[in-house]
Write a protein that holds these residues in place. Structure first.
Motif, short mmCIF file in Angstrom:
data_model
loop_
_atom_site.label_atom_id
_atom_site.label_comp_id
_atom_site.label_asym_id
_atom_site.label_seq_id
_atom_site.Cartn_x
_atom_site.Cartn_y
_atom_site.Cartn_z
N UNK A 6 0.85 -1.17 0.00
CA UNK A 6 0.00 0.00 0.00
C UNK A 6 0.89 1.23 0.00
N UNK A 7 0.35 2.35 -0.44
CA UNK A 7 1.10 3.60 -0.47
C UNK A 7 0.43 4.60 0.45
N UNK A 8 1.28 5.37 1.16
CA UNK A 8 0.70 6.41 1.99
C UNK A 8 0.48 7.67 1.15
N UNK A 9 0.18 8.78 1.80
CA UNK A 9 -0.14 10.00 1.07
C UNK A 9 1.06 10.53 0.29
N UNK A 10 2.26 10.10 0.64
CA UNK A 10 3.46 10.52 -0.09
C UNK A 10 3.93 9.46 -1.08
N UNK A 11 3.05 8.48 -1.34
CA UNK A 11 3.39 7.38 -2.25
C UNK A 11 4.57 6.55 -1.76
N UNK A 12 4.70 6.44 -0.44
CA UNK A 12 5.72 5.58 0.13
C UNK A 12 5.11 4.23 0.46
N UNK A 13 5.94 3.19 0.42
CA UNK A 13 5.46 1.84 0.63
C UNK A 13 5.11 1.62 2.09
N UNK A 14 3.92 1.05 2.33
CA UNK A 14 3.51 0.68 3.68
C UNK A 14 3.05 -0.77 3.63
N UNK A 15 3.65 -1.61 4.42
CA UNK A 15 3.14 -2.96 4.61
C UNK A 15 3.77 -3.53 5.86
N UNK A 16 3.17 -4.54 6.40
CA UNK A 16 3.71 -5.18 7.59
C UNK A 16 4.87 -6.05 7.18
N UNK A 17 6.07 -5.70 7.61
CA UNK A 17 7.26 -6.45 7.21
C UNK A 17 7.17 -7.90 7.64
N UNK A 18 6.48 -8.15 8.76
CA UNK A 18 6.40 -9.53 9.23
C UNK A 18 5.48 -10.36 8.35
N UNK A 19 4.62 -9.70 7.52
CA UNK A 19 3.77 -10.45 6.60
C UNK A 19 4.58 -11.08 5.49
N UNK A 20 5.82 -10.62 5.34
CA UNK A 20 6.70 -11.20 4.33
C UNK A 20 6.94 -12.67 4.61
N UNK A 21 7.00 -13.03 5.89
CA UNK A 21 7.28 -14.41 6.26
C UNK A 21 6.04 -15.27 6.08
N UNK A 22 6.15 -16.27 5.23
CA UNK A 22 5.05 -17.21 5.01
C UNK A 22 5.16 -18.40 5.95
N UNK A 23 6.28 -18.56 6.61
CA UNK A 23 6.53 -19.74 7.42
C UNK A 23 6.13 -19.50 8.87
N UNK A 24 5.71 -20.56 9.53
CA UNK A 24 5.37 -20.51 10.94
C UNK A 24 6.61 -20.77 11.78
N UNK A 25 6.52 -20.45 13.07
CA UNK A 25 7.66 -20.69 13.95
C UNK A 25 7.99 -22.18 14.02
N UNK A 26 6.96 -23.03 13.94
CA UNK A 26 7.22 -24.47 13.97
C UNK A 26 8.04 -24.90 12.75
N UNK A 27 7.80 -24.24 11.61
CA UNK A 27 8.58 -24.56 10.42
C UNK A 27 10.04 -24.15 10.61
N UNK A 28 10.26 -22.98 11.23
CA UNK A 28 11.63 -22.57 11.52
C UNK A 28 12.30 -23.56 12.47
N UNK A 29 11.57 -24.00 13.47
CA UNK A 29 12.12 -24.95 14.43
C UNK A 29 12.53 -26.24 13.75
N UNK A 30 11.75 -26.65 12.76
CA UNK A 30 12.03 -27.92 12.08
C UNK A 30 13.19 -27.79 11.09
N UNK A 31 13.32 -26.62 10.44
CA UNK A 31 14.27 -26.49 9.34
C UNK A 31 15.62 -25.92 9.76
N UNK A 32 15.65 -25.07 10.79
CA UNK A 32 16.87 -24.36 11.14
C UNK A 32 17.58 -25.05 12.30
#
Length: 415
Positions: A6-32
């Motif tokens: 989404x863009x704010x009134x100044x046409x800057x990007x707004x989004x929840x950075x944590x939404x970038x992660x598609x993986x759950x914590x359990x997936x991190x626990x299993x893979x890392x």
């Protein structure tokens, strides 16, 4: 679902950075691994604590003028700028220095991307931080460390060494260069694209990398130009690419790493070939690709023009053919992995798209063991594998094809 911009009134990007992660914590626990999980949590917690401070800085200091300044400084430190600027070092005959600086810049992309994928920490959350960028794709990468900071610092440290110890240039010019570098680094925080810890991490990696190249590049360069040089270069490239950590999220850092290191591979092979064809440089300098002091200004300008045209033509014209050839010759590893994961995932039965998404966030034990999950899909895609010959071909075109045309057109130094 991928992040929705989404863009704010100044046409800057707004989004929840944590939404970038598609993986759950359990997936991190299993893979890392435990160490990887520990380091990731340290950085994630630090970024979360710094979010209010970053938002406060923007609220206090933000202005249209500073927005333009730091967006522009970010453009001076992005991949596109270096992809345009670096070839000119070679076309103007800067030889070993050009090779060294090219390696510093492009391998800094690899090293920072390696750490980004290993740590897998998101960028500062927006809101409250506003991400000021004209390239929203940057927000799809992990945050730690800052790649802009890494190669800005590495580049300036490396050039400073030559300016002070080799060329003996006034410290005034060195200071001006460092001011530009500081502007790039500060701009990453001002623009809300990185936290303090991201920038500090980039500074540390950049300094270490630059110093390593300052002290050891001459030996590395001699090794690459030796008889078995191409074999060494291919071995280093293969080891680097196969060592990239798999991340659970679709971070394009690995794509940048493929592109950057492919250029260094082609540069090593291109210079190796050029150095072994003395008729391409006659009595000139074996390191001079397009610029030779024994030629007239017009001849040198024409040589540079030919090189630039050929490089652009290769980059634009080779992609459709090479991608089609890779699709024909290379198996579709992505579909094989997706199929394997879906067959093992009892919860993914509705559709192919649902299957791929479910499998993506919950990789199977077998694919975790074989490192075939998350960003592996980006790495083994036909489009990404095609980048290896495409980007390797850029410096080979510059180092071999261009001099061949100079020889054919009579643009060589007189004997």
């Amino acid at each position: 679902m991928p992040p929705h911009f989404q863009l704010d009134e100044d046409n800057d990007v707004i989004h929840d950075a944590e939404a970038f992660s598609l993986a759950t914590e359990s997936a991190y626990q299993a893979a890392y691994s435990p160490l990887r999980l520990y380091l990731r949590q340290l950085v994630v917690d630090k970024v979360k604590r710094e979010n209010p401070k970053l938002a406060a800085i923007q609220h206090r200091y933000r202005s249209p003028g500073l927005d333009r300044l730091f967006v522009f400084s970010g453009m001076l430190g992005n991949h596109s700028f270096f992809m345009i600027a670096l070839p000119f070092l070679h076309t103007f005959g800067m030889g070993a220095f050009a090779r060294g600086l090219t390696f510093v810049v492009l391998w800094s992309i690899y090293f920072s991307g390696f750490v980004k994928d290993y740590i897998s920490a998101p960028r500062p959350a927006s809101p409250p931080v506003v991400q000021i960028t004209r390239s929203p794709a940057h927000t799809l990468e992990y945050g730690f460390p800052s790649t802009h900071t890494t190669y800005a610092v590495a580049t300036i440290v490396y050039i400073s060494h030559f300016m002070l110890n080799v060329w003996h240039i006034s410290t005034v010019w060195v200071g001006l260069m460092w001011i530009c570098g500081v502007t790039i680094v500060v701009g990453r925080i001002y623009c809300g694209l990185h936290s303090f810890i991201d920038v500090v991490g980039g500074i540390v990696i950049g300094i270490i990398e630059a110093l390593c190249f300052v002290f050891f590049f001459d030996r590395l360069d001699a090794l690459m130009l030796s008889t078995a040089g191409p074999l060494y270069s291919i071995a280093i490239f293969y080891f680097a690419m196969s060592s990239i950590p798999r991340s659970l999220d679709p971070c394009p850092c690995c794509i940048d790493s493929f592109c950057a290191t492919s250029v260094t591979l082609g540069l090593s092979i291109g210079y190796w070939i050029h150095a072994r064809l003395p008729f391409l440089w006659h009595t000139g300098q074996s390191d001079a690709i397009s610029w030779d002091p024994s030629l007239t200004l017009t001849q040198n300008a024409l040589r540079c023009l030919i090189t630039i045209v050929l490089v652009v033509a290769w980059k634009v014209g080779s992609k459709p053919f090479i991608v089609s050839m890779v699709k024909y010759l290379v198996p579709d590893y992505l579909s094989q992995v997706s199929s394997e994961e879906c067959s093992d995932d009892s919860s993914a039965k509705d559709s192919d798209s649902d299957c791929k998404q479910d499998c993506y966030v919950a990789p199977t034990a077998s694919n975790i063991k074989n490192r075939r999950y998350g960003s592996y899909a980006l790495m083994v895609s036909h489009e990404n594998l095609a980048r290896i010959p495409i980007y390797s071909g850029i410096p080979i075109t510059m180092c071999v094809v261009s001099p061949l045309l100079f020889y054919m057109f009579g643009l060589m130094p007189s004997s």
